[in-house]
Design an enzyme around this catalytic site. Structure first.
Site, mmCIF file in Angstrom:
data_model
loop_
_atom_site.group_PDB
_atom_site.id
_atom_site.type_symbol
_atom_site.label_atom_id
_atom_site.label_comp_id
_atom_site.label_asym_id
_atom_site.label_seq_id
_atom_site.Cartn_x
_atom_site.Cartn_y
_atom_site.Cartn_z
ATOM 1 N N ASP A 75 0.870 -1.167 0.000
ATOM 2 C CA ASP A 75 0.000 0.000 0.000
ATOM 3 C C ASP A 75 0.910 1.221 0.000
ATOM 4 O O ASP A 75 1.930 1.234 0.701
ATOM 5 C CB ASP A 75 -0.927 0.018 1.224
ATOM 6 C CG ASP A 75 -2.159 0.879 0.982
ATOM 7 O OD1 ASP A 75 -2.796 0.707 -0.078
ATOM 8 O OD2 ASP A 75 -2.485 1.728 1.830
ATOM 9 N N GLY A 167 0.784 8.801 -11.447
ATOM 10 C CA GLY A 167 0.252 9.329 -10.196
ATOM 11 C C GLY A 167 0.714 10.754 -9.951
ATOM 12 O O GLY A 167 0.632 11.620 -10.824
#
Length: 209
Positions: A75, A167
């Site tokens: 994550d 991103g």
């Protein structure tokens, strides 16, 4: 040293073929036979954690329990000091288009704009310190687990620069550099990234180097 992996199958807790390929390539020299949770037909558990550690453990434990094999999950995200650590675990959520923002999917330019708008709203002298985090969670079917945390410190810039990242990379200038992650060649970026930091710790612990 934590419990060590053998050379057998390792479930990568993802349904993303690109992520499986990336992680498998990183671990290739050390022997694990990486397979994805998606290829095993395992469901994706809801990521209800409030931290990167909690979310990575949720994914790793679910994959390990369902498959009966050790499982690795990650994550990651961007945290901005002046925004009290946001977007943090909601990094990807900030890129999700709402019903009035066009077709469903992720718009990273929009997400970068949200961060910039919040910073500008705090005034021109607001500090732009930030960091990327990556947490790797390794879990076994019997419940044992271990976690490795990586971090890359930097500052935000605006407007976005570079085309080689993804991103928030085009607005992230890593510490000690004057270019963004998206302006660095992939090999150079991966050598200093938060993911590289986390994987170095995993490799050192699990494979002794």
């Amino acid at each position: 040293m934590s419990r060590a992996l053998g050379g057998g199958k390792l479930v990568i807790a993802t349904h993303n073929a690109g992520k499986l390929k990336e992680i498998a390539k990183l671990l290739e020299p050390y022997g694990p036979d990486c397979i994805s949770a998606g290829s095993l037909g395992l469901p994706e558990p809801p990521e209800t954690g409030k931290t990167f550690v909690e979310n990575s453990l949720i994914k790793a434990r679910a994959a390990a329990e369902a498959s009966g094999l050790p499982a690795l999950a990650d994550d990651s995200g961007l945290s901005v000091a002046a925004l009290d650590g946001r977007p943090g675990v909601y990094t990807a959520d900030w890129a999700e288009r709402q019903w009035f923002e066009g077709e469903p999917g992720r718009d990273w330019y929009m997400a970068m704009g949200k961060v910039e708008g919040l910073l500008q709203g705090k005034g021109p002298d607001t500090a732009r310190d930030c960091w990327f985090s990556c947490v790797l969670a390794l879990a076994w079917p019997d419940g044992e687990h271990t976690v490795y945390e990586g971090r890359a410190n930097g500052k935000l810039t605006w407007p976005p620069r570079g085309t080689m990242g993804f991103g928030y990379d085009p607005v992230f200038v890593p510490e000690g550099r004057d270019v963004t992650f998206a302006e660095l060649e992939p090999v150079e970026k991966h050598a200093i990234s938060h993911r590289a930091d986390a994987f170095a710790k995993l490799v050192a612990d699990q494979f002794g180097g």
